[in-house]
Enzyme design. Structure first.
Site, PDB file in Angstrom:
ATOM      1  N   ASP A  46       0.961  -1.275  -0.230  1.00 44.13           N
ATOM      2  CA  ASP A  46      -0.031  -0.224   0.232  1.00 44.13           C
ATOM      3  C   ASP A  46       1.051   0.811  -0.365  1.00 44.13           C
ATOM      4  OD1 ASP A  46      -1.810   2.302   0.525  1.00 44.13           O
ATOM      5  OD2 ASP A  46      -2.980   1.097   2.208  1.00 44.13           O
ATOM      6  N   ASP A 112       0.466  13.263 -18.794  1.00 45.53           N
ATOM      7  CA  ASP A 112       0.579  14.912 -19.606  1.00 45.53           C
ATOM      8  C   ASP A 112      -0.452  15.294 -18.999  1.00 45.53           C
ATOM      9  OD1 ASP A 112      -2.328  12.865 -20.166  1.00 45.53           O
ATOM     10  OD2 ASP A 112      -2.830  13.657 -21.928  1.00 45.53           O
ATOM     11  N   TYR A 135      -4.718  16.148  -9.455  1.00 48.17           N
ATOM     12  CA  TYR A 135      -4.132  15.001  -9.621  1.00 48.17           C
ATOM     13  C   TYR A 135      -2.573  15.333 -10.612  1.00 48.17           C
ATOM     14  CZ  TYR A 135      -3.384  10.922 -13.546  1.00 48.17           C
ATOM     15  OH  TYR A 135      -2.252  10.337 -13.894  1.00 48.17           O
ATOM     16  N   LYS A 139       0.844  14.294  -9.560  1.00 51.90           N
ATOM     17  CA  LYS A 139       2.422  13.051 -10.512  1.00 51.90           C
ATOM     18  C   LYS A 139       3.131  14.270 -10.349  1.00 51.90           C
ATOM     19  CE  LYS A 139       1.063   9.466 -11.723  1.00 51.90           C
ATOM     20  NZ  LYS A 139       1.658   8.847 -11.760  1.00 51.90           N
ATOM     21  N   TRP A 160      -3.779   9.049 -21.280  1.00 50.48           N
ATOM     22  CA  TRP A 160      -5.032   8.678 -21.712  1.00 50.48           C
ATOM     23  C   TRP A 160      -4.822   7.437 -22.056  1.00 50.48           C
ATOM     24  CZ3 TRP A 160      -7.774  11.430 -26.330  1.00 50.48           C
ATOM     25  CH2 TRP A 160      -8.150  12.986 -26.190  1.00 50.48           C
TER      26      TRP A 160
END
Length: 299
Positions: A46, A112, A135, A139, A160
Site C-alpha cells: 500500500d 500528460d 491529480y 504527479k 490516456w
C-alpha cells in the site's frame, strides 16, 4: 558513478507495484521472461503507507523497481488531495530513495496532465509544467521527488491509458454504448490514447537491453503512441462506424467536472526515439491490435 545492480542471484529481481492495475498487470506479464518478477497489488504494498514501502523494498531487494501504481481518480482527487499526494507524490520519492539505497534502477510513469494544455503544440520534456488539477499536481510533485532522491531513475510521461479491463475510457464507452441510445462526448480536449500493453512492451524492450545500459540513459521521457485525437474521436474509433448508438460531440463547458482538464496535451516523443531508437505505433493501429487480441481471446 553509481551503476544499477544487474542481478539478484542468476537473474535480476524485478519489483512491480500496482500489479492489479491496467498497466501493472501487463508489466508483470511482459517482464516475467526478463527476471524474477515480484508483482504486488495494493494488498501486498500500500503506497499510502510509507513504512510499508521501506519494509517491502528492503525485504525484496530488487535490482529494478517498476512503479505502475497511482491514484488515478482525477475528479475524486479534488476532494481527496491528501490521498492523491500520498500515492502520487510522497510514495514515488520513497521508492526512489530506497531504490538508490539498493543501487537499483527505478522506472516510474507520469502523466500528460502535468501540462495546462494552453497550446496545441506538442509538449517536450522541457516545456513548463503547469497542472490544472490536483491529480496533475500530485504527479508532478512525484516527478520532483524522484529527481530529488538522486538515484538511477527513468520517468515516462504518457497519456490516456486504456485496457480491456478495469475503469478507463474505453471500458466506460463500451459499457455505456450497450446501455444508451446516445452518448455525448467532449470534443475539445486533445491527446493520444495509449494501450497499456504497448506501454508495457516498450518498457520490456528497454529492460531487455540490460539494467546498466538503461541506467546510463536515466531521465525524463515522453512515452506515447503517435497521432492525436479528442475524446469524441476516441469514442468513435472504439465503437466503429457500425455502432448502434449515436455519438454527439460536445464542448467541455457542456460537461462540467470537479477537475479541470487541459485542452491540449499532445506529447512530443522525439527525445525518447532519439535515445532508444524506436517509437510506438500510431494510436489507431494499436487500437486495432487491441481489438484483434480481444477477438482472439474470445474464441
Amino acid at each position: 558513478m553509481t551503476r544499477a545492480r544487474a542481478t539478484h542471484g542468476t537473474v535480476p529481481r524485478i519489483l512491480v507495484t500496482g500489479a492489479a492495475g491496467q498497466l501493472g498487470r501487463e508489466l508483470a506479464t511482459v517482464l516475467a521472461p526478463l527476471g524474477d518478477v515480484v508483482a504486488l497489488d495494493r494488498s501486498g504494498l500500500d503506497l499510502a503507507r510509507p513504512d510499508d514501502i521501506v519494509a517491502v523494498l528492503r525485504d525484496v531487494a530488487p535490482a529494478l523497481v517498476v512503479n505502475a501504481a497511482a491514484y488515478t481518480a482525477v475528479d475524486r482527487a479534488e476532494a481527496e488531495p491528501e490521498a492523491a499526494f500520498a500515492v502520487n507524490a510522497r510514495a514515488p520519492g520513497i521508492l526512489a530513495a530506497e531504490a538508490r539505497r539498493l543501487d537499483a534502477l527505478f522506472i516510474h510513469y507520469s502523466t500528460d496532465y502535468v501540462f495546462d494544455g494552453a497550446s496545441p503544440e506538442p509538449r517536450d520534456e522541457a516545456a513548463p509544467a503547469r497542472p490544472l488539477n490536483v491529480y496533475g499536481a500530485s504527479k508532478l510533485e512525484g516527478e520532483r521527488a524522484i529527481e530529488a532522491a538522486g538515484g538511477l531513475a527513468l520517468v515516462f510521461r504518457t497519456s490516456w491509458v486504456y485496457a480491456g479491463s478495469g475503469r478507463n475510457f474505453l471500458t466506460t464507452i463500451e459499457r455505456l454504448a450497450a446501455e444508451r441510445d446516445e452518448l455525448r462526448i467532449v470534443d475539445d480536449q486533445h491527446g493520444t490514447p495509449n494501450w497499456s500493453r504497448e506501454l508495457a512492451r516498450a518498457t520490456a524492450t528497454l529492460v531487455a537491453r540490460g539494467l546498466p545500459w538503461l541506467a546510463e540513459r536515466r531521465g525524463l521521457y515522453h512515452l506515447s503512441a503517435r497521432g492525436a485525437t479528442t475524446w469524441y474521436g476516441f469514442a468513435r474509433a472504439i465503437l466503429g462506424d457500425a455502432a448502434d448508438v449515436r455519438i454527439v460531440p460536445i464542448a467541455s463547458a457542456d460537461h462540467p467536472t470537479p477537475a479541470r482538464r487541459p485542452a491540449w496535451t499532445i506529447l512530443d516523443t522525439r527525445r525518447f526515439t532519439a535515445t532508444f531508437g524506436f517509437e510506438l505505433p500510431h494510436w489507431l493501429d494499436t487500437l486495432r491490435e487491441y481489438r484483434h487480441s480481444r477477438e482472439r481471446s474470445a474464441r
